[in-house]
Design a protein around this motif. Structure first.
Motif, PDB file in Angstrom:
ATOM      1  N   LEU A 256       0.297  10.070  -8.770  1.00  0.00           N
ATOM      2  CA  LEU A 256       0.726  10.451 -10.113  1.00  0.00           C
ATOM      3  C   LEU A 256      -0.357  10.160 -11.163  1.00  0.00           C
ATOM      4  O   LEU A 256      -0.526  10.920 -12.122  1.00  0.00           O
ATOM      5  N   ILE A 257      -1.090   9.076 -10.958  1.00  0.00           N
ATOM      6  CA  ILE A 257      -2.197   8.752 -11.867  1.00  0.00           C
ATOM      7  C   ILE A 257      -3.275   9.829 -11.778  1.00  0.00           C
ATOM      8  O   ILE A 257      -3.836  10.265 -12.787  1.00  0.00           O
ATOM      9  N   THR A 258      -3.567  10.266 -10.553  1.00  0.00           N
ATOM     10  CA  THR A 258      -4.531  11.349 -10.355  1.00  0.00           C
ATOM     11  C   THR A 258      -4.078  12.617 -11.073  1.00  0.00           C
ATOM     12  O   THR A 258      -4.883  13.305 -11.724  1.00  0.00           O
ATOM     13  N   ALA A 259      -2.782  12.920 -10.974  1.00  0.00           N
ATOM     14  CA  ALA A 259      -2.241  14.108 -11.643  1.00  0.00           C
ATOM     15  C   ALA A 259      -2.430  14.018 -13.150  1.00  0.00           C
ATOM     16  O   ALA A 259      -2.694  15.040 -13.818  1.00  0.00           O
ATOM     17  N   GLN A 260      -2.318  12.815 -13.693  1.00  0.00           N
ATOM     18  CA  GLN A 260      -2.473  12.622 -15.136  1.00  0.00           C
ATOM     19  C   GLN A 260      -3.945  12.673 -15.562  1.00  0.00           C
ATOM     20  O   GLN A 260      -4.298  13.344 -16.536  1.00  0.00           O
ATOM     21  N   THR A 261      -4.796  11.973 -14.819  1.00  0.00           N
ATOM     22  CA  THR A 261      -6.215  11.914 -15.194  1.00  0.00           C
ATOM     23  C   THR A 261      -6.906  13.269 -15.024  1.00  0.00           C
ATOM     24  O   THR A 261      -7.885  13.558 -15.721  1.00  0.00           O
ATOM     25  N   GLU A 262      -6.402  14.099 -14.124  1.00  0.00           N
ATOM     26  CA  GLU A 262      -7.004  15.414 -13.893  1.00  0.00           C
ATOM     27  C   GLU A 262      -6.316  16.528 -14.676  1.00  0.00           C
ATOM     28  O   GLU A 262      -6.629  17.705 -14.494  1.00  0.00           O
ATOM     29  N   SER A 263      -5.388  16.151 -15.538  1.00  0.00           N
ATOM     30  CA  SER A 263      -4.615  17.174 -16.257  1.00  0.00           C
ATOM     31  C   SER A 263      -5.510  18.085 -17.098  1.00  0.00           C
ATOM     32  O   SER A 263      -5.329  19.311 -17.107  1.00  0.00           O
TER      33      SER A 263
ATOM     34  N   ASN B  35       2.125   6.166  -6.617  1.00  0.00           N
ATOM     35  CA  ASN B  35       1.686   5.839  -7.981  1.00  0.00           C
ATOM     36  C   ASN B  35       0.262   6.334  -8.228  1.00  0.00           C
ATOM     37  O   ASN B  35      -0.047   6.862  -9.303  1.00  0.00           O
ATOM     38  N   ARG B  36      -0.611   6.147  -7.230  1.00  0.00           N
ATOM     39  CA  ARG B  36      -1.987   6.643  -7.367  1.00  0.00           C
ATOM     40  C   ARG B  36      -2.010   8.166  -7.455  1.00  0.00           C
ATOM     41  O   ARG B  36      -2.814   8.754  -8.182  1.00  0.00           O
TER      42      ARG B  36
ATOM     43  N   GLU C 286       0.832  -1.204   0.000  1.00  0.00           N
ATOM     44  CA  GLU C 286       0.000   0.000   0.000  1.00  0.00           C
ATOM     45  C   GLU C 286       0.871   1.260   0.000  1.00  0.00           C
ATOM     46  O   GLU C 286       0.559   2.242  -0.679  1.00  0.00           O
ATOM     47  N   ALA C 287       1.961   1.213   0.761  1.00  0.00           N
ATOM     48  CA  ALA C 287       2.869   2.366   0.821  1.00  0.00           C
ATOM     49  C   ALA C 287       3.451   2.656  -0.559  1.00  0.00           C
ATOM     50  O   ALA C 287       3.571   3.817  -0.971  1.00  0.00           O
ATOM     51  N   GLY C 288       3.808   1.599  -1.292  1.00  0.00           N
ATOM     52  CA  GLY C 288       4.345   1.775  -2.631  1.00  0.00           C
ATOM     53  C   GLY C 288       3.306   2.223  -3.641  1.00  0.00           C
ATOM     54  O   GLY C 288       3.626   2.892  -4.629  1.00  0.00           O
ATOM     55  N   ALA C 289       2.044   1.874  -3.386  1.00  0.00           N
ATOM     56  CA  ALA C 289       0.969   2.212  -4.320  1.00  0.00           C
ATOM     57  C   ALA C 289       0.534   3.675  -4.196  1.00  0.00           C
ATOM     58  O   ALA C 289       0.068   4.263  -5.178  1.00  0.00           O
ATOM     59  N   LYS C 290       0.667   4.263  -3.021  1.00  0.00           N
ATOM     60  CA  LYS C 290       0.175   5.625  -2.799  1.00  0.00           C
ATOM     61  C   LYS C 290       0.803   6.656  -3.737  1.00  0.00           C
ATOM     62  O   LYS C 290       0.076   7.446  -4.358  1.00  0.00           O
TER      63      LYS C 290
END
Length: 262
Positions: free
Chosen positions: A109-116, A106-107, A100-104
Protein backbone atom coordinates in the motif's frame (compact mmCIF):
# COMPACT_ATOMS: atom_id res chain seq x y z
CA UNK A 1 -52.55 -15.09 15.21
CA UNK A 2 -49.51 -13.42 16.77
CA UNK A 3 -47.88 -16.82 17.32
CA UNK A 4 -48.46 -17.73 13.67
CA UNK A 5 -46.84 -14.46 12.57
CA UNK A 6 -43.80 -15.11 14.77
CA UNK A 7 -43.43 -18.63 13.37
CA UNK A 8 -43.79 -17.26 9.84
CA UNK A 9 -41.01 -14.69 10.32
CA UNK A 10 -38.75 -17.30 11.94
CA UNK A 11 -39.33 -19.58 8.95
CA UNK A 12 -38.59 -16.79 6.45
CA UNK A 13 -35.45 -15.74 8.35
CA UNK A 14 -34.20 -19.33 8.44
CA UNK A 15 -34.89 -19.75 4.75
CA UNK A 16 -33.06 -16.53 3.83
CA UNK A 17 -30.11 -17.40 6.06
CA UNK A 18 -29.79 -20.86 4.55
CA UNK A 19 -29.88 -19.40 1.05
CA UNK A 20 -27.24 -16.77 1.82
CA UNK A 21 -24.89 -19.13 3.61
CA UNK A 22 -25.36 -22.40 1.76
CA UNK A 23 -21.69 -23.21 2.35
CA UNK A 24 -21.99 -23.14 6.17
CA UNK A 25 -21.38 -26.87 6.67
CA UNK A 26 -19.26 -27.57 3.62
CA UNK A 27 -15.77 -26.25 4.56
CA UNK A 28 -15.01 -25.39 0.93
CA UNK A 29 -12.38 -22.83 2.00
CA UNK A 30 -10.43 -25.34 4.10
CA UNK A 31 -10.63 -27.92 1.31
CA UNK A 32 -9.28 -25.39 -1.20
CA UNK A 33 -6.52 -24.33 1.20
CA UNK A 34 -5.36 -27.93 1.69
CA UNK A 35 -5.50 -28.48 -2.07
CA UNK A 36 -3.37 -25.41 -2.87
CA UNK A 37 -1.01 -26.24 -0.01
CA UNK A 38 -0.41 -29.70 -1.49
CA UNK A 39 -0.24 -28.35 -5.05
CA UNK A 40 2.36 -25.69 -4.29
CA UNK A 41 4.41 -28.23 -2.30
CA UNK A 42 4.28 -30.94 -4.96
CA UNK A 43 5.20 -28.52 -7.76
CA UNK A 44 7.75 -26.62 -5.67
CA UNK A 45 5.97 -23.33 -6.36
CA UNK A 46 8.02 -20.32 -5.23
CA UNK A 47 6.60 -17.56 -3.02
CA UNK A 48 6.87 -15.16 -5.99
CA UNK A 49 4.81 -17.50 -8.14
CA UNK A 50 2.22 -17.99 -5.41
CA UNK A 51 1.85 -14.23 -4.90
CA UNK A 52 1.50 -13.73 -8.65
CA UNK A 53 -1.37 -16.18 -8.95
CA UNK A 54 -3.10 -15.12 -5.72
CA UNK A 55 -3.48 -11.51 -6.86
CA UNK A 56 -7.06 -10.23 -7.19
CA UNK A 57 -8.86 -12.15 -9.96
CA UNK A 58 -5.97 -14.49 -10.73
CA UNK A 59 -6.40 -18.26 -10.59
CA UNK A 60 -5.74 -18.67 -6.84
CA UNK A 61 -7.72 -15.68 -5.62
CA UNK A 62 -10.31 -17.30 -3.34
CA UNK A 63 -12.39 -14.17 -2.64
CA UNK A 64 -16.07 -14.66 -3.47
CA UNK A 65 -16.95 -12.29 -6.29
CA UNK A 66 -20.73 -12.29 -5.94
CA UNK A 67 -20.97 -12.49 -2.15
CA UNK A 68 -19.89 -9.74 0.22
CA UNK A 69 -20.24 -11.99 3.27
CA UNK A 70 -20.08 -15.76 3.59
CA UNK A 71 -19.79 -18.42 6.24
CA UNK A 72 -16.12 -19.20 6.74
CA UNK A 73 -13.90 -20.29 9.63
CA UNK A 74 -16.90 -20.92 11.91
CA UNK A 75 -18.28 -17.40 11.50
CA UNK A 76 -19.75 -14.93 9.02
CA UNK A 77 -16.81 -13.30 7.24
CA UNK A 78 -16.32 -10.65 4.60
CA UNK A 79 -14.77 -11.85 1.36
CA UNK A 80 -11.53 -10.00 2.10
CA UNK A 81 -11.13 -11.81 5.43
CA UNK A 82 -10.93 -15.12 3.57
CA UNK A 83 -8.08 -13.74 1.43
CA UNK A 84 -6.22 -12.63 4.54
CA UNK A 85 -6.71 -16.04 6.14
CA UNK A 86 -5.18 -17.68 3.06
CA UNK A 87 -2.21 -15.31 3.11
CA UNK A 88 -1.66 -16.07 6.79
CA UNK A 89 -1.67 -19.80 6.07
CA UNK A 90 0.65 -19.54 3.08
CA UNK A 91 3.06 -17.22 4.85
CA UNK A 92 3.48 -20.08 7.35
CA UNK A 93 3.76 -22.50 4.42
CA UNK A 94 6.65 -20.42 3.03
CA UNK A 95 8.22 -19.97 6.49
CA UNK A 96 7.63 -16.21 6.56
CA UNK A 97 7.47 -14.75 10.05
CA UNK A 98 4.20 -13.33 11.36
CA UNK A 99 5.79 -9.87 11.50
CA UNK A 100 6.98 -10.06 7.88
CA UNK A 101 3.64 -11.46 6.70
CA UNK A 102 1.84 -8.51 8.28
CA UNK A 103 4.32 -6.02 6.83
CA UNK A 104 3.97 -7.15 3.19
CA UNK A 105 0.48 -5.74 2.53
CA UNK A 106 1.45 -2.50 4.29
CA UNK A 107 4.53 -2.15 2.07
CA UNK A 108 2.34 -2.83 -0.96
CA UNK A 109 0.00 0.00 0.00
CA UNK A 110 2.92 2.35 0.68
CA UNK A 111 4.27 1.58 -2.79
CA UNK A 112 0.85 2.37 -4.26
CA UNK A 113 0.92 5.75 -2.51
CA UNK A 114 4.53 6.70 -3.28
CA UNK A 115 4.10 5.79 -6.96
CA UNK A 116 0.76 7.56 -7.33
CA UNK A 117 2.26 10.62 -9.09
CA UNK A 118 4.23 8.53 -11.59
CA UNK A 119 1.20 6.27 -12.18
CA UNK A 120 -1.00 9.29 -12.89
CA UNK A 121 1.68 10.68 -15.19
CA UNK A 122 1.80 7.33 -17.04
CA UNK A 123 -1.97 7.46 -17.42
CA UNK A 124 -1.90 10.97 -18.87
CA UNK A 125 0.74 9.94 -21.41
CA UNK A 126 -1.44 7.00 -22.47
CA UNK A 127 -4.88 8.51 -21.96
CA UNK A 128 -6.12 7.63 -25.45
CA UNK A 129 -5.22 3.97 -24.95
CA UNK A 130 -7.08 3.92 -21.62
CA UNK A 131 -10.13 5.52 -23.24
CA UNK A 132 -10.01 3.01 -26.09
CA UNK A 133 -9.82 0.08 -23.66
CA UNK A 134 -12.68 1.48 -21.55
CA UNK A 135 -14.83 1.85 -24.67
CA UNK A 136 -14.01 -1.67 -25.92
CA UNK A 137 -14.74 -3.19 -22.51
CA UNK A 138 -18.02 -1.29 -22.17
CA UNK A 139 -19.22 -2.75 -25.47
CA UNK A 140 -18.09 -6.24 -24.45
CA UNK A 141 -20.38 -8.63 -22.54
CA UNK A 142 -17.63 -10.04 -20.30
CA UNK A 143 -17.04 -8.89 -16.72
CA UNK A 144 -13.44 -9.96 -15.92
CA UNK A 145 -10.22 -10.02 -17.93
CA UNK A 146 -6.82 -11.13 -16.65
CA UNK A 147 -3.52 -10.93 -18.52
CA UNK A 148 -0.41 -12.29 -16.82
CA UNK A 149 2.64 -14.02 -18.27
CA UNK A 150 1.56 -17.60 -19.05
CA UNK A 151 -2.00 -17.01 -17.79
CA UNK A 152 -5.00 -15.20 -19.24
CA UNK A 153 -8.61 -15.15 -18.12
CA UNK A 154 -11.94 -14.06 -19.56
CA UNK A 155 -14.69 -14.48 -16.95
CA UNK A 156 -14.53 -18.17 -15.92
CA UNK A 157 -12.39 -19.36 -18.84
CA UNK A 158 -8.60 -19.53 -18.35
CA UNK A 159 -5.81 -20.01 -20.87
CA UNK A 160 -2.56 -21.26 -19.41
CA UNK A 161 0.40 -22.21 -21.58
CA UNK A 162 -1.95 -22.38 -24.59
CA UNK A 163 -4.42 -24.74 -22.86
CA UNK A 164 -7.94 -23.63 -22.00
CA UNK A 165 -9.58 -24.70 -18.73
CA UNK A 166 -12.12 -23.71 -16.11
CA UNK A 167 -12.89 -24.61 -12.52
CA UNK A 168 -15.62 -27.10 -11.69
CA UNK A 169 -17.41 -25.19 -8.93
CA UNK A 170 -19.57 -27.22 -6.49
CA UNK A 171 -23.19 -26.10 -6.45
CA UNK A 172 -23.13 -24.64 -2.93
CA UNK A 173 -19.67 -23.09 -3.08
CA UNK A 174 -19.47 -19.26 -3.06
CA UNK A 175 -15.79 -19.38 -4.03
CA UNK A 176 -14.54 -18.77 -7.60
CA UNK A 177 -11.98 -21.61 -7.43
CA UNK A 178 -12.13 -25.29 -6.55
CA UNK A 179 -10.04 -28.46 -6.34
CA UNK A 180 -11.13 -29.68 -9.78
CA UNK A 181 -10.72 -28.25 -13.27
CA UNK A 182 -12.13 -29.04 -16.67
CA UNK A 183 -9.89 -28.94 -19.75
CA UNK A 184 -11.85 -27.04 -22.39
CA UNK A 185 -11.23 -28.25 -25.95
CA UNK A 186 -14.10 -26.61 -27.81
CA UNK A 187 -14.05 -23.02 -26.57
CA UNK A 188 -11.32 -20.40 -26.95
CA UNK A 189 -11.01 -16.64 -26.70
CA UNK A 190 -12.62 -14.63 -29.49
CA UNK A 191 -10.81 -12.07 -31.63
CA UNK A 192 -12.53 -9.31 -29.67
CA UNK A 193 -11.35 -10.78 -26.35
CA UNK A 194 -7.82 -11.22 -27.68
CA UNK A 195 -7.79 -7.56 -28.70
CA UNK A 196 -8.80 -6.45 -25.19
CA UNK A 197 -6.04 -8.60 -23.68
CA UNK A 198 -3.56 -6.99 -26.07
CA UNK A 199 -4.76 -3.49 -25.13
CA UNK A 200 -4.29 -4.34 -21.44
CA UNK A 201 -0.71 -5.39 -22.07
CA UNK A 202 0.06 -2.13 -23.87
CA UNK A 203 -0.78 -0.07 -20.77
CA UNK A 204 0.59 -2.46 -18.12
CA UNK A 205 -2.81 -3.45 -16.71
CA UNK A 206 -2.96 -7.05 -15.49
CA UNK A 207 -6.71 -7.22 -14.79
CA UNK A 208 -9.91 -5.31 -15.47
CA UNK A 209 -13.33 -5.85 -13.94
CA UNK A 210 -16.66 -4.33 -14.88
CA UNK A 211 -19.08 -3.35 -12.09
CA UNK A 212 -22.59 -1.92 -12.17
CA UNK A 213 -21.14 1.58 -12.12
CA UNK A 214 -17.77 1.52 -13.87
CA UNK A 215 -14.53 -0.30 -14.64
CA UNK A 216 -11.54 -1.03 -12.40
CA UNK A 217 -8.14 -1.23 -14.14
CA UNK A 218 -5.73 -3.11 -11.84
CA UNK A 219 -2.07 -2.18 -12.16
CA UNK A 220 -1.00 -4.46 -9.30
CA UNK A 221 -2.47 -6.45 -6.43
CA UNK A 222 -1.64 -8.29 -3.22
CA UNK A 223 -4.25 -10.63 -1.69
CA UNK A 224 -7.37 -8.38 -1.57
CA UNK A 225 -5.35 -5.14 -1.92
CA UNK A 226 -4.96 -3.44 -5.28
CA UNK A 227 -4.24 -0.15 -6.99
CA UNK A 228 -4.75 1.22 -10.45
CA UNK A 229 -7.38 3.25 -12.24
CA UNK A 230 -11.15 3.53 -12.21
CA UNK A 231 -13.39 4.64 -15.06
CA UNK A 232 -16.92 5.95 -14.61
CA UNK A 233 -19.08 7.59 -17.25
CA UNK A 234 -21.13 9.05 -14.37
CA UNK A 235 -17.99 10.91 -13.21
CA UNK A 236 -18.18 9.51 -9.66
CA UNK A 237 -15.74 7.27 -7.78
CA UNK A 238 -17.28 3.95 -6.74
CA UNK A 239 -16.72 3.33 -3.03
CA UNK A 240 -19.23 0.66 -2.01
CA UNK A 241 -18.03 -2.39 -3.95
CA UNK A 242 -17.07 -5.22 -1.56
CA UNK A 243 -14.17 -6.25 -3.82
CA UNK A 244 -12.51 -2.85 -3.50
CA UNK A 245 -12.29 -1.24 -0.08
CA UNK A 246 -11.19 2.18 -1.30
CA UNK A 247 -8.45 3.61 0.90
CA UNK A 248 -7.60 6.64 -1.23
CA UNK A 249 -8.35 8.04 -4.67
CA UNK A 250 -7.36 10.95 -6.88
CA UNK A 251 -9.48 12.46 -9.62
CA UNK A 252 -7.40 12.46 -12.83
CA UNK A 253 -10.06 13.87 -15.16
CA UNK A 254 -13.84 13.84 -15.60
CA UNK A 255 -14.07 10.07 -16.07
CA UNK A 256 -10.90 8.53 -14.60
CA UNK A 257 -9.50 8.16 -11.09
CA UNK A 258 -6.36 6.70 -9.58
CA UNK A 259 -7.35 4.47 -6.65
CA UNK A 260 -5.80 2.45 -3.82
CA UNK A 261 -7.83 -0.33 -2.16
CA UNK A 262 -6.92 -2.22 1.01
Amino acid sequence: MQRLLILFFVFISTLLFSQEYLNKNENFDLTIFRYLDSLTTANNVSIEEYLKFSKPFSKWDIRPIKHEKIWSLDSIRTSSEVSNFFWGGFSYHYKISEKEAGAKPNRFLITAQTESSSNVEFFNKNINKFKALALAFQKNDNLIFLNQISLQRVDNLYRENDKYWNYIIPEKSPFPISTQINIEKKIKFSKEQEQILKQMEEINIYSIIKTNYGIFFLKDGFTDNSYGYYFSSSKKMEQDNHLFEIMDFVNINDEFYYYIAN
